[in-house]
Motif scaffolding. Structure first.
Motif, PDB file in Angstrom:
ATOM      1  N   ARG A  31      32.465 -22.511  14.029  1.00 38.11           N
ATOM      2  CA  ARG A  31      31.926 -23.877  14.011  1.00 38.11           C
ATOM      3  C   ARG A  31      30.454 -23.957  14.387  1.00 38.11           C
ATOM      4  O   ARG A  31      29.733 -24.805  13.872  1.00 38.11           O
ATOM      5  N   ILE A  32      30.005 -23.110  15.307  1.00 42.02           N
ATOM      6  CA  ILE A  32      28.591 -23.162  15.710  1.00 42.02           C
ATOM      7  C   ILE A  32      27.709 -22.771  14.529  1.00 42.02           C
ATOM      8  O   ILE A  32      26.744 -23.464  14.211  1.00 42.02           O
ATOM      9  N   ALA A  33      28.069 -21.680  13.865  1.00 38.11           N
ATOM     10  CA  ALA A  33      27.287 -21.221  12.713  1.00 38.11           C
ATOM     11  C   ALA A  33      27.263 -22.285  11.624  1.00 38.11           C
ATOM     12  O   ALA A  33      26.218 -22.560  11.022  1.00 38.11           O
ATOM     13  N   LYS A  34      28.403 -22.921  11.389  1.00 39.34           N
ATOM     14  CA  LYS A  34      28.475 -23.958  10.350  1.00 39.34           C
ATOM     15  C   LYS A  34      27.621 -25.162  10.732  1.00 39.34           C
ATOM     16  O   LYS A  34      26.882 -25.700   9.915  1.00 39.34           O
ATOM     17  N   SER A  35      27.697 -25.564  11.992  1.00 40.56           N
ATOM     18  CA  SER A  35      26.942 -26.720  12.455  1.00 40.56           C
ATOM     19  C   SER A  35      25.434 -26.468  12.425  1.00 40.56           C
ATOM     20  O   SER A  35      24.658 -27.353  12.083  1.00 40.56           O
ATOM     21  N   LEU A  36      25.036 -25.257  12.778  1.00 43.28           N
ATOM     22  CA  LEU A  36      23.615 -24.916  12.796  1.00 43.28           C
ATOM     23  C   LEU A  36      23.109 -24.453  11.435  1.00 43.28           C
ATOM     24  O   LEU A  36      21.920 -24.170  11.271  1.00 43.28           O
ATOM     25  N   GLU A  37      24.023 -24.362  10.476  1.00 39.47           N
ATOM     26  CA  GLU A  37      23.682 -23.978   9.101  1.00 39.47           C
ATOM     27  C   GLU A  37      22.978 -22.625   9.047  1.00 39.47           C
ATOM     28  O   GLU A  37      21.963 -22.457   8.364  1.00 39.47           O
ATOM     29  N   VAL A  38      23.526 -21.659   9.793  1.00 43.81           N
ATOM     30  CA  VAL A  38      22.929 -20.324   9.821  1.00 43.81           C
ATOM     31  C   VAL A  38      24.011 -19.301  10.179  1.00 43.81           C
ATOM     32  O   VAL A  38      24.984 -19.622  10.856  1.00 43.81           O
ATOM     33  N   GLU A  39      23.861 -18.080   9.703  1.00 43.13           N
ATOM     34  CA  GLU A  39      24.757 -16.986  10.055  1.00 43.13           C
ATOM     35  C   GLU A  39      24.345 -16.469  11.431  1.00 43.13           C
ATOM     36  O   GLU A  39      23.164 -16.215  11.665  1.00 43.13           O
ATOM     37  N   ILE A  40      25.307 -16.344  12.345  1.00 48.61           N
ATOM     38  CA  ILE A  40      24.977 -15.897  13.703  1.00 48.61           C
ATOM     39  C   ILE A  40      25.554 -14.501  13.921  1.00 48.61           C
ATOM     40  O   ILE A  40      26.767 -14.316  13.867  1.00 48.61           O
ATOM     41  N   PRO A  41      24.693 -13.507  14.180  1.00 45.93           N
ATOM     42  CA  PRO A  41      25.163 -12.133  14.418  1.00 45.93           C
ATOM     43  C   PRO A  41      26.001 -12.035  15.703  1.00 45.93           C
ATOM     44  O   PRO A  41      25.814 -12.812  16.637  1.00 45.93           O
ATOM     45  N   GLU A  42      26.907 -11.071  15.717  1.00 48.10           N
ATOM     46  CA  GLU A  42      27.800 -10.885  16.869  1.00 48.10           C
ATOM     47  C   GLU A  42      27.022 -10.635  18.162  1.00 48.10           C
ATOM     48  O   GLU A  42      27.425 -11.105  19.224  1.00 48.10           O
ATOM     49  N   ASP A  43      25.904  -9.897  18.100  1.00 46.55           N
ATOM     50  CA  ASP A  43      25.148  -9.603  19.320  1.00 46.55           C
ATOM     51  C   ASP A  43      24.544 -10.868  19.929  1.00 46.55           C
ATOM     52  O   ASP A  43      24.386 -10.969  21.146  1.00 46.55           O
ATOM     53  N   ILE A  44      24.242 -11.871  19.096  1.00 46.45           N
ATOM     54  CA  ILE A  44      23.721 -13.146  19.611  1.00 46.45           C
ATOM     55  C   ILE A  44      24.839 -13.859  20.372  1.00 46.45           C
ATOM     56  O   ILE A  44      24.631 -14.382  21.469  1.00 46.45           O
ATOM     57  N   TYR A  45      26.055 -13.876  19.794  1.00 51.95           N
ATOM     58  CA  TYR A  45      27.204 -14.474  20.480  1.00 51.95           C
ATOM     59  C   TYR A  45      27.474 -13.763  21.812  1.00 51.95           C
ATOM     60  O   TYR A  45      27.733 -14.402  22.828  1.00 51.95           O
TER      61      TYR A  45
END
Length: 98
Positions: free
Chosen positions: A71-85
């Protein structure tokens, strides 16, 4: 004093939905996750950084639920790498202890 005057004095409290547990809470009770204009994904403990924001509770379980569902990636309209999480989880854990 009339009803209209009374309503003007009451300040509206902005509500936001946690992307982990789906609860609506006052904005100040939630942690903002921001995609900055430079494209960086960061936790915004002040709630004032510029950029596109998404909200989660100040609980690690909510971040994990939002991460799992994407949901965070979808809301921010960007792919979020695992290391960022992973970094966000560490930062949230450290903030919980403080």
């Amino acid at each position: 004093m009339g009803q209209k005057e009374q309503n003007q004095r009451q300040k509206k409290i902005p509500l936001r939905q946690c992307l982990g547990c789906n609860e609506h809470k006052p904005k100040k009770e939630l942690l903002r996750v921001v995609r900055t204009p430079e494209g960086e994904i960061v936790l915004d403990f002040t709630g004032k950084r510029s950029g596109r924001g998404a909200y989660i509770c100040y609980e690690l379980k909510c971040l994990k639920l939002a991460r799992k569902s994407g949901r965070i990636a979808k809301s921010l309209e960007v792919e979020i790498p695992e290391d960022i999480y992973d970094g966000m989880e560490r930062e949230l854990e450290e903030n919980e202890r403080a």
